[in-house]
Design a protein around this motif. Structure first.
Motif, PDB file in Angstrom:
ATOM      1  N   THR A 507       0.834  -1.193   0.000  1.00 53.04           N
ATOM      2  CA  THR A 507       0.000   0.000   0.000  1.00 53.04           C
ATOM      3  C   THR A 507       0.873   1.250   0.000  1.00 53.04           C
ATOM      4  O   THR A 507       0.599   2.210  -0.734  1.00 53.04           O
ATOM      5  CB  THR A 507      -0.926   0.001   1.236  1.00 53.04           C
ATOM      6  N   VAL A 509       3.912   1.647  -1.149  1.00 54.99           N
ATOM      7  CA  VAL A 509       4.613   1.885  -2.399  1.00 54.99           C
ATOM      8  C   VAL A 509       3.620   2.408  -3.452  1.00 54.99           C
ATOM      9  O   VAL A 509       3.967   3.247  -4.293  1.00 54.99           O
ATOM     10  CB  VAL A 509       5.395   0.624  -2.819  1.00 54.99           C
ATOM     11  N   VAL A 511       0.860   4.268  -2.715  1.00 54.17           N
ATOM     12  CA  VAL A 511       0.532   5.642  -2.327  1.00 54.17           C
ATOM     13  C   VAL A 511       1.673   6.581  -2.692  1.00 54.17           C
ATOM     14  O   VAL A 511       1.450   7.671  -3.223  1.00 54.17           O
ATOM     15  CB  VAL A 511       0.210   5.717  -0.820  1.00 54.17           C
ATOM     16  N   GLU A 514       1.625   7.271  -6.359  1.00 55.93           N
ATOM     17  CA  GLU A 514       0.636   8.284  -6.710  1.00 55.93           C
ATOM     18  C   GLU A 514       1.118   9.679  -6.314  1.00 55.93           C
ATOM     19  O   GLU A 514       0.939  10.647  -7.052  1.00 55.93           O
ATOM     20  CB  GLU A 514      -0.694   7.985  -6.004  1.00 55.93           C
TER      21      GLU A 514
ATOM     22  N   SER B 127      -5.793  -2.791   3.976  1.00 59.44           N
ATOM     23  CA  SER B 127      -4.686  -2.437   3.101  1.00 59.44           C
ATOM     24  C   SER B 127      -5.166  -2.495   1.653  1.00 59.44           C
ATOM     25  O   SER B 127      -6.186  -3.113   1.348  1.00 59.44           O
ATOM     26  CB  SER B 127      -3.518  -3.385   3.313  1.00 59.44           C
ATOM     27  N   ARG B 128      -4.420  -1.853   0.741  1.00 64.16           N
ATOM     28  CA  ARG B 128      -4.853  -1.828  -0.653  1.00 64.16           C
ATOM     29  C   ARG B 128      -4.960  -3.212  -1.281  1.00 64.16           C
ATOM     30  O   ARG B 128      -5.902  -3.471  -2.017  1.00 64.16           O
ATOM     31  CB  ARG B 128      -3.885  -0.978  -1.480  1.00 64.16           C
ATOM     32  N   PRO B 129      -3.985  -4.104  -1.027  1.00 64.49           N
ATOM     33  CA  PRO B 129      -4.136  -5.437  -1.626  1.00 64.49           C
ATOM     34  C   PRO B 129      -5.429  -6.114  -1.166  1.00 64.49           C
ATOM     35  O   PRO B 129      -6.091  -6.786  -1.967  1.00 64.49           O
ATOM     36  CB  PRO B 129      -2.912  -6.194  -1.108  1.00 64.49           C
ATOM     37  N   TYR B 390       6.319  -7.348  -5.641  1.00 62.89           N
ATOM     38  CA  TYR B 390       6.848  -6.451  -4.608  1.00 62.89           C
ATOM     39  C   TYR B 390       6.889  -7.105  -3.239  1.00 62.89           C
ATOM     40  O   TYR B 390       7.869  -6.991  -2.508  1.00 62.89           O
ATOM     41  CB  TYR B 390       6.008  -5.167  -4.553  1.00 62.89           C
ATOM     42  N   ASP B 394       1.687  -9.586   0.932  1.00 67.10           N
ATOM     43  CA  ASP B 394       0.556  -8.765   0.524  1.00 67.10           C
ATOM     44  C   ASP B 394      -0.196  -9.409  -0.635  1.00 67.10           C
ATOM     45  O   ASP B 394      -1.425  -9.361  -0.697  1.00 67.10           O
ATOM     46  CB  ASP B 394       1.031  -7.358   0.127  1.00 67.10           C
TER      47      ASP B 394
END
Lengths: 573, 573
Positions: A507, A509, A511, A514, B127-129, B390, B394
């Protein structure tokens, strides 16, 4: 498993044999009432509680790492079994018994997997207030579930509140002989717990011995109850519910392969059961080990508990756990090594083979009374008061978990508890330490501009981030960076000094990727400095790295030298 | 709410009026197909999607903080509504419609409460993932749910896998005219998405204009489909399913007080819906605001979204959210302020009052095709590949969340996702930095013994803890302290230097209380030094403080001076 023979057995200290033999035999007799009772609580035929006190116990002794923890039927796994399976099949039916075996097998396999993958740290998912709330909430559920045996009235309802209300309405219909036996047994057990131990100690008995007598009382109550039923023919004559026909003799192992549909249905409950079993067993084994100056290996504990549950799946079919009161009995009886448990398991074979039919006329109300007594001692009001005075957020997490268990059931309750533990954690870690830094004149050191007299470059912002960057604190980091950028007139370069950053998660990396683009649109280049080796290795595989508008510098000073406007050399003479 | 008139309205920039009027009217027309489609996806009568595009939209415009985010029926809340309610009541029935309204009301009230309590940080729980996995998994569920409209075959099964299998078996029974219309619509939409925009740009059209034409196509397909049905009488003649009778005219507000039992049942789903709505809306509003150099207030977003859902509960009865494609349409149409949304809502009143019956013969297969096309674009394989390259942990969290959604449903899937986010976080924070320290000779400074030449006292261990102490890292702290104590011969004092500890949570204070007693039994006193003010204030209310065997020192040096053995003065001459 490289070690086929466990360490305690290979190097068995002969001087402890006597103590272990005595403890083993005592434990066998003392755990009979609770084994029967917890099987009843789980909605299973009582004798299954005895069955799983045999081979699963031996499996744990061989694979576990605690010297004195005793596994067997325990209250929490029993109520979980009941609450998971009772909506799917009628308790006590053959389908129900089969499902309980699958549940035990699945949670055992998961525990084995977690042990093998060294995932013992997962037990730290739960904070103590949440565990305490879960146990207290479960205890109330247990008490409510036993009222039907105590009163002889079956309430209807989908939530614990409805059940309780319905029971109150139907109370005038209670079966009086059953209620009398139940309340009498409950009264004696309450008296023993509240007063007897103190009296005995004051009467001159040692603490150990008084404790032993207290632990003997449930057995006395069970025997008295059974004798009363036989003497006055309460079951056939008055209709008092008893354990009923028990399969005589020792059952064999049952081999089965569960259907895929059943596995699918029980996967999530088995996961929750594994998590709770993990927390409970590791916590208790650790507490016991510390008292005895011993060490346990959390992952070996998981393997031991997993093996016990897998065996339980095929023999007895009831999930087992590390039991607080079982272990306490074991310690009080003087057990020194797992040999005591092995001997107790062997003695239990004798009980099951020879004496199981003695329990046929044991009244269920007495077992219910002993379950309720155990459940009452699980309700921990003190833990709530302590948490309340120390940290309101933790106290609320405790209350919400207990409330969640009562309102939405065990799985949702523990889910809420985990989320609450984490939410408090995230809230507390959501604002990381960030400092705007500048160069201490004449050195290569960079320090906080708010605290030191430092040099800065026009339009260039140096920011040092002092914590790992993960999904929970990125909002605050982004906000802070934007605030600081607004304070700089005509900002054109932002240098992030990453000396304190041990980790950027996925997350983070994203953000920062962006942010990099966003800054580019605003005409600001993003640079990184002092990126740690492992962090850089990983960053090189990210989009942020390939799209970074600025440079990556080895040190903040290197960035400073590079970004400083070309010096106009003014000869001073 | 101190501000009765929102800022954008009080200081409305008149030069933006033209753009907002045009944008509002365009948006009204363009969102019609998706409003109808998502209501269908939610298991509700299609016209409800139009109803909630009126007053809830105005409520958000008045209370939200984003200038261009558009709320309305969105895919994720629609599929959640369907998956929560379809096991309770038959989709489309009056009970179902009532339950959807209660769900909307409850999640709206929770959002309002979170906004008022400033709990916006809760959206960082995910989290984004995990969010990406949740959305991709939901998208697959959405696609599966629409196959019945596309084929005219109703599959049976309890899991998505079973449904898919059953549908494949029944495929030969598919209703051919329906399938033909559906596949045709799907093909056109796929062509538009994949190829048309590129062609248009290459043909010399601006990016903006090309995008606009692409976004217009769903409406074209819907109109064409309806005209085809009317022309060839496909509904009455061939049995192609259509929207059917739409209540003509504008409905009034419905006031109701939900029953307690209904509230109880929907509380947990509403909570999950609130959480997802929160994450989605805040994330999107933030992304839009950054692009436009504007600011949003996360808590105002929650209030806006909450107000919209509360209003939706009473008018239309379908949960709404901040929609990605709605907002994109809004931006593409040139909206400048929320006035565009308000005007679009007012125009929608006209559509509903005057033109709703135009949709009566709109074929469901066309709506299903447009839903499936939208769902396909929600599946984010790239996010998985990026995460995989990465950070494997995640990437696994992403996969497990998506798998959990497909196997166990939306609520369990998001629960697993949260647990996994947290588990990775805990795993990474579970080993805090701890250093054994000693005094730099001739100073009052204490440094790591491994790095500096320092003085130590015999039998006294100075340990500096460099991180907050919470339930997740106590296991490692305890283990490390015990290891270090074993290295010290005849240890009798342990001094914890707490200069880096910002927090001890309830679990930490309990564990240290137990450690204190455990050490006491081993003849070791526990001392604290350099305890920060806020930490000490709280500690003073704990059992640890009152039972601490050692002292609390202001500095490590004060402890050193006090614990040093009395100096024997040797005259050197």
């Amino acid at each position: 498993m490289a070690k086929l023979i466990p360490g305690w057995l290979a190097h068995y200290p002969k001087d402890k044999l006597g103590a272990d033999v005595v403890a083993g035999l005592i434990v066998t007799i003392l755990v009979i009432p609770q084994s029967l009772a917890y099987a009843l609580l789980a909605g299973l035929p009582p004798q299954l509680g005895l069955y799983v006190s045999i081979f699963p116990v031996i499996a744990y002794a061989l694979f576990g790492s605690s010297m004195v923890q005793a596994v067997g039927p325990v209250a929490i796994t029993a109520i979980m079994t009941y609450s998971v399976l009772s909506p799917i099949a009628p308790p006590g039916s053959s389908l129900y018994i089969m499902l309980a075996a699958v549940l035990s097998l699945l949670s055992g396999l998961m525990l084995l997997a977690c042990g093998a993958l060294r995932l013992g740290f997962l037990s730290q998912l739960l904070s103590r207030p949440v565990i305490s709330g879960f146990i207290s909430g479960s205890a109330v559920l247990i008490i409510i579930s036993q009222l039907k045996y105590l009163t002889g009235v079956v309430p209807h309802g989908s939530s614990s509140g409805e059940l309780l209300l319905d029971l109150l309405i139907k109370l005038p219909l209670a079966h009086l002989p059953t209620l009398a036996i139940g309340l009498f047994a409950f009264g004696i057990l309450a008296f023993v717990r509240l007063a007897l131990a103190g009296w005995l100690v004051r009467a001159g008995l040692g603490k150990m011995r008084a404790d032993f007598i207290v632990r003997l009382m449930p057995l006395v109550v069970v025997i008295t109850g059974t004798l009363a039923v036989i003497e006055f023919d309460l079951d056939r004559g008055q209709g008092v519910a008893v354990v009923g026909s028990v399969v005589a003799g020792l059952p064999g192992f049952t081999f089965f392969v569960p259907e895929l549909d059943t596995v699918h249905r029980l996967l999530l409950p088995a996961f929750v059961m594994m998590l709770i079993g993990m927390v409970q067993s590791i916590t208790m084994a650790q507490a016991l080990a510390i008292k005895r100056r011993e060490r346990i290996d959390p992952n070996a504990e998981l393997v031991g508990l997993g093996a016990a549950n897998v065996v339980a799946g095929f023999y007895g079919g009831m999930p087992v756990g590390g039991g607080l009161s079982r272990s306490a009995i074991n310690v009080a009886a003087g057990a020194q090594t797992p040999l005591a448990s092995v001997l107790s398991a062997l003695a239990m074979i004798g009980v099951v083979a020879g004496a199981a039919q003695w329990f046929e006329r044991l009244p269920l109300a007495v077992l219910a009374a002993s379950i309720m007594m155990a459940a009452i001692s699980m309700i921990d009001v003190r833990a709530f008061l302590l948490a309340w005075s120390y940290d309101r957020a933790d106290a609320l997490a405790l209350l919400c978990t207990a409330g969640g268990v009562l309102l939405f059931g065990l799985e949702a309750g523990i889910g809420m508890g985990i989320v609450l533990s984490m939410a408090t954690l995230l809230f507390r870690t959501s604002v990381p330490h960030i400092a705007v830094v500048g160069r201490v004149p004449g050195t290569e050191h960079f320090r906080n501009v708010a605290r030191y007299e430092v040099e800065t470059l026009p339009g260039v912002l140096f920011v040092r981030i002092d914590e790992r960057l993960f999904f929970g604190n990125l909002g605050a980091v982004e906000q802070r960076l934007n605030q600081e950028l607004e304070r700089v007139a005509d900002a054109h370069d932002l240098v992030l000094v990453m000396s304190g950053v041990n980790l950027l998660d996925t997350t983070a990396v994203e953000v920062f990727g962006e942010l990099n683009q966003d800054l580019a649109e605003r005409g600001i280049k993003l640079h990184l400095a002092e990126v740690k080796g492992p962090v850089q290795d990983r960053l090189m595989r990210s989009l942020l790295w390939s799209t970074l508008t600025g440079e990556v510098y080895l040190s903040a000073n290197a960035a400073y030298e590079k970004l400083a406007p070309p010096e106009v050399w003014c000869p001073e003479i």
